[in-house]
Design a protein around this motif. Structure first.
Motif, PDB file in Angstrom:
ATOM      1  N   VAL A 176       0.847  -1.200   0.000  1.00 26.76           N
ATOM      2  CA  VAL A 176       0.000   0.000   0.000  1.00 26.76           C
ATOM      3  C   VAL A 176       0.877   1.242   0.000  1.00 26.76           C
ATOM      4  CG1 VAL A 176      -1.640   1.356   1.358  1.00 26.76           C
ATOM      5  CG2 VAL A 176      -1.947  -1.117   1.144  1.00 26.76           C
ATOM      6  N   GLU A 177       0.571   2.165  -0.892  1.00 25.26           N
ATOM      7  CA  GLU A 177       1.259   3.456  -0.954  1.00 25.26           C
ATOM      8  C   GLU A 177       0.260   4.561  -0.632  1.00 25.26           C
ATOM      9  OE1 GLU A 177       4.313   4.202  -1.309  1.00 25.26           O
ATOM     10  OE2 GLU A 177       5.312   2.497  -2.279  1.00 25.26           O
ATOM     11  N   GLN A 178       0.438   5.187   0.540  1.00 24.97           N
ATOM     12  CA  GLN A 178      -0.445   6.294   0.907  1.00 24.97           C
ATOM     13  C   GLN A 178       0.048   7.605   0.297  1.00 24.97           C
ATOM     14  OE1 GLN A 178      -1.015   4.845   5.405  1.00 24.97           O
ATOM     15  NE2 GLN A 178      -2.466   6.432   4.803  1.00 24.97           N
ATOM     16  N   PHE A 179      -0.857   8.567   0.275  1.00 23.26           N
ATOM     17  CA  PHE A 179      -0.575   9.877  -0.310  1.00 23.26           C
ATOM     18  C   PHE A 179      -0.822  10.917   0.793  1.00 23.26           C
ATOM     19  CE2 PHE A 179      -1.772  12.902  -4.030  1.00 23.26           C
ATOM     20  CZ  PHE A 179      -0.444  13.278  -4.170  1.00 23.26           C
ATOM     21  N   PRO A 180       0.197  11.206   1.618  1.00 21.37           N
ATOM     22  CA  PRO A 180      -0.003  11.989   2.848  1.00 21.37           C
ATOM     23  C   PRO A 180      -0.063  13.494   2.603  1.00 21.37           C
ATOM     24  CG  PRO A 180       2.292  11.344   2.664  1.00 21.37           C
ATOM     25  CD  PRO A 180       1.586  10.739   1.469  1.00 21.37           C
ATOM     26  N   VAL A 181      -1.093  13.923   1.911  1.00 24.49           N
ATOM     27  CA  VAL A 181      -1.298  15.349   1.650  1.00 24.49           C
ATOM     28  C   VAL A 181      -2.768  15.664   1.927  1.00 24.49           C
ATOM     29  CG1 VAL A 181       0.544  15.509  -0.072  1.00 24.49           C
ATOM     30  CG2 VAL A 181      -1.788  14.923  -0.802  1.00 24.49           C
ATOM     31  N   PRO A 182      -3.127  16.947   2.085  1.00 25.93           N
ATOM     32  CA  PRO A 182      -4.545  17.288   2.270  1.00 25.93           C
ATOM     33  C   PRO A 182      -5.344  17.046   1.001  1.00 25.93           C
ATOM     34  CG  PRO A 182      -3.238  19.270   2.044  1.00 25.93           C
ATOM     35  CD  PRO A 182      -2.264  18.140   2.160  1.00 25.93           C
ATOM     36  N   GLU A 197       8.627  18.021  -4.357  1.00 30.96           N
ATOM     37  CA  GLU A 197       9.320  17.168  -3.390  1.00 30.96           C
ATOM     38  C   GLU A 197       9.488  15.759  -3.949  1.00 30.96           C
ATOM     39  OE1 GLU A 197      10.632  17.844  -0.339  1.00 30.96           O
ATOM     40  OE2 GLU A 197      10.234  19.964  -0.760  1.00 30.96           O
ATOM     41  N   ARG A 198      10.683  15.179  -3.754  1.00 33.50           N
ATOM     42  CA  ARG A 198      10.952  13.868  -4.330  1.00 33.50           C
ATOM     43  C   ARG A 198      10.034  12.778  -3.776  1.00 33.50           C
ATOM     44  NH1 ARG A 198      17.267  13.231  -3.482  1.00 33.50           N
ATOM     45  NH2 ARG A 198      16.690  14.407  -1.605  1.00 33.50           N
ATOM     46  N   SER A 199       9.706  12.851  -2.482  1.00 38.31           N
ATOM     47  CA  SER A 199       8.834  11.833  -1.887  1.00 38.31           C
ATOM     48  C   SER A 199       7.432  11.875  -2.492  1.00 38.31           C
ATOM     49  CB  SER A 199       8.753  12.023  -0.365  1.00 38.31           C
ATOM     50  OG  SER A 199       8.211  13.300  -0.050  1.00 38.31           O
ATOM     51  N   ILE A 200       6.947  13.071  -2.811  1.00 43.07           N
ATOM     52  CA  ILE A 200       5.629  13.218  -3.425  1.00 43.07           C
ATOM     53  C   ILE A 200       5.696  12.856  -4.910  1.00 43.07           C
ATOM     54  CG2 ILE A 200       3.777  14.836  -3.978  1.00 43.07           C
ATOM     55  CD1 ILE A 200       3.979  14.081  -1.011  1.00 43.07           C
ATOM     56  N   ARG A 201       6.786  13.248  -5.563  1.00 44.07           N
ATOM     57  CA  ARG A 201       6.935  12.918  -6.982  1.00 44.07           C
ATOM     58  C   ARG A 201       6.951  11.411  -7.209  1.00 44.07           C
ATOM     59  NH1 ARG A 201      12.115  16.295  -8.083  1.00 44.07           N
ATOM     60  NH2 ARG A 201      12.378  14.754  -9.748  1.00 44.07           N
ATOM     61  N   ARG A 202       7.450  10.662  -6.222  1.00 42.31           N
ATOM     62  CA  ARG A 202       7.444   9.196  -6.343  1.00 42.31           C
ATOM     63  C   ARG A 202       6.014   8.666  -6.413  1.00 42.31           C
ATOM     64  NH1 ARG A 202       7.062   4.713  -3.170  1.00 42.31           N
ATOM     65  NH2 ARG A 202       6.643   5.991  -1.323  1.00 42.31           N
ATOM     66  N   ILE A 203       5.113   9.199  -5.568  1.00 42.36           N
ATOM     67  CA  ILE A 203       3.715   8.763  -5.589  1.00 42.36           C
ATOM     68  C   ILE A 203       3.037   9.215  -6.876  1.00 42.36           C
ATOM     69  CG2 ILE A 203       1.493   8.842  -4.391  1.00 42.36           C
ATOM     70  CD1 ILE A 203       3.683   7.387  -2.866  1.00 42.36           C
ATOM     71  N   LEU A 204       3.323  10.442  -7.301  1.00 42.20           N
ATOM     72  CA  LEU A 204       2.738  10.948  -8.546  1.00 42.20           C
ATOM     73  C   LEU A 204       3.167  10.089  -9.733  1.00 42.20           C
ATOM     74  CD1 LEU A 204       3.248  14.796  -8.035  1.00 42.20           C
ATOM     75  CD2 LEU A 204       1.132  13.483  -7.734  1.00 42.20           C
ATOM     76  N   ALA A 205       4.409   9.603  -9.702  1.00 42.42           N
ATOM     77  CA  ALA A 205       4.888   8.739 -10.788  1.00 42.42           C
ATOM     78  C   ALA A 205       4.134   7.420 -10.789  1.00 42.42           C
ATOM     79  CB  ALA A 205       6.390   8.502 -10.645  1.00 42.42           C
ATOM     80  N   LEU A 206       3.854   6.863  -9.604  1.00 39.15           N
ATOM     81  CA  LEU A 206       3.069   5.629  -9.519  1.00 39.15           C
ATOM     82  C   LEU A 206       1.657   5.861 -10.061  1.00 39.15           C
ATOM     83  CD1 LEU A 206       4.117   4.329  -5.974  1.00 39.15           C
ATOM     84  CD2 LEU A 206       4.697   3.285  -8.170  1.00 39.15           C
ATOM     85  N   GLN A 207       1.064   7.000  -9.698  1.00 36.66           N
ATOM     86  CA  GLN A 207      -0.283   7.320 -10.182  1.00 36.66           C
ATOM     87  C   GLN A 207      -0.336   7.444 -11.699  1.00 36.66           C
ATOM     88  OE1 GLN A 207      -1.442  10.914  -8.195  1.00 36.66           O
ATOM     89  NE2 GLN A 207      -1.761   9.941  -6.210  1.00 36.66           N
TER      90      GLN A 207
END
Length: 323
Positions: A176-182, A197-207
């Motif tokens: 599971v990959e959570q997306f810890p933003v509002p 941010e690299r940590s957020i860009r990683r989730i965006l890349a998965l999406q």
């Protein structure tokens, strides 16, 4: 909700499989099965229920001649989607209607999920209901990816989103990959900074590389309230802006009009759901919806080209087909 308390018991799994074979393939009665297995009729009934709930048995209905099939065919012809129409009478409440559609959606979803997949899940009332009925299916190297942030002025939303995602992860043996933003940032520039941010860009890349996306449609007038229209996600000024922009609903907290357009909707500049151009790249996009009040939202999502598979109750499907 299915009871999976016997999942780790190989003896129970073996007995359930044997009972299912005798009942569904050999047409034995439950009394006959009870005698053969040296157990009670009630135990046989529980074994058969367990076999269905855990996916040992899959029951398929071929309704080619009923009204639901005819409506599904019309929706495919009109909108180019595969429609799964759930027979539900007009007399039931929207809450019961949602549960019946969610149960069917959970069963159908099992056939869409496989190993080595990236599965995007948008939180909301409808998908939360689906998560309660999921049928376990073991996969390998699959991942569940949260599609939109869940924080608001009253809560981080982490507990709500993580519980929903955990159910999907547990059901399919997936990470599971959570997306810890509002759900919505206060300022579009804040979102732009976060997106760097690299940590957020990683989730965006998965999406951006999903195999399956699962979502409901938000509606401000549904009897079962859409989360985004409640629980401190939006303020009065936001509602006014959405109304003035002609918004009919949202997918993953991204709003759209009846024609599927999103341009000029200022709230979207602060939203954390995926851009529709990204979502449309996903090969299978599964929308689950229940209740006639959702019809305008579903039409807008269809106009936006967001849906490949629509799972919907019969009265709502009929409303879509008649327009």
């Amino acid at each position: 909700m299915p009871d999976h308390s016997w999942d780790a018991d190989p003896t129970r799994m073996r007995d359930a499989l044997r009972a299912a074979h005798l009942y569904y393939l050999q047409d034995l009665t439950m009394d006959a099965i009870a005698r053969e297995l040296h157990t009670s009729r009630s135990s046989v009934s529980r074994l058969l229920s367990f076999a269905r709930d855990t996916g040992l048995v899959e029951i398929r209905v071929r309704p080619e001649q009923d009204d639901a099939a005819a409506i599904a065919k019309e929706l495919r012809s009109r909108f180019g989607v595969t429609a799964h129409v759930v027979p539900v009478p007009d007399t039931v409440s929207d809450i019961e209607r949602l549960d019946r559609v969610a149960l069917t959606a959970a069963r159908i979803l099992t056939g869409f999920i496989d190993s080595n997949q990236r599965i995007g899940v948008a939180w909301g009332s409808t998908i939360s209901a689906v998560s309660r009925f999921l049928v376990p299916k073991q996969t390998h190297d699959s991942v569940i990816i949260q599609l939109n942030g869940s924080g608001n002025l009253a809560s981080t939303g982490v507990l709500y989103a993580s519980e929903l995602l955990r159910r999907f992860g547990d059901a399919y043996g997936a990470a599971v990959e959570q997306f810890p933003v509002p759900a919505f940032f206060d300022d579009p520039h804040t979102r732009e900074a976060f997106w760097r941010e690299r940590s957020i860009r990683r989730i965006l890349a998965l999406q951006s590389r999903l195999d399956v996306a699962l979502f409901g449609v938000g509606s401000p007038i549904s009897e079962v309230p859409s989360h985004v229209y409640h629980d401190s996600y939006l303020e009065k000024a936001d509602y006014r802006a959405l109304s003035e922009a002609g918004v009919v609903g949202d997918v993953a907290t991204v709003f759209f009009r009846a024609d599927g357009s999103t341009d000029g909707i200022v709230v979207n500049e602060r939203a954390t759901g995926p851009d529709f151009r990204v979502l449309r790249r996903t090969p299978r996009r599964v929308c689950v919806a229940a209740g006639r009040a959702k019809a305008p939202s579903i039409r807008g999502a269809l106009a936006a080209g967001l849906i490949t598979d629509l799972i919907v109750d019969e009265p709502t499907a009929l409303a879509l087909a008649e327009v």
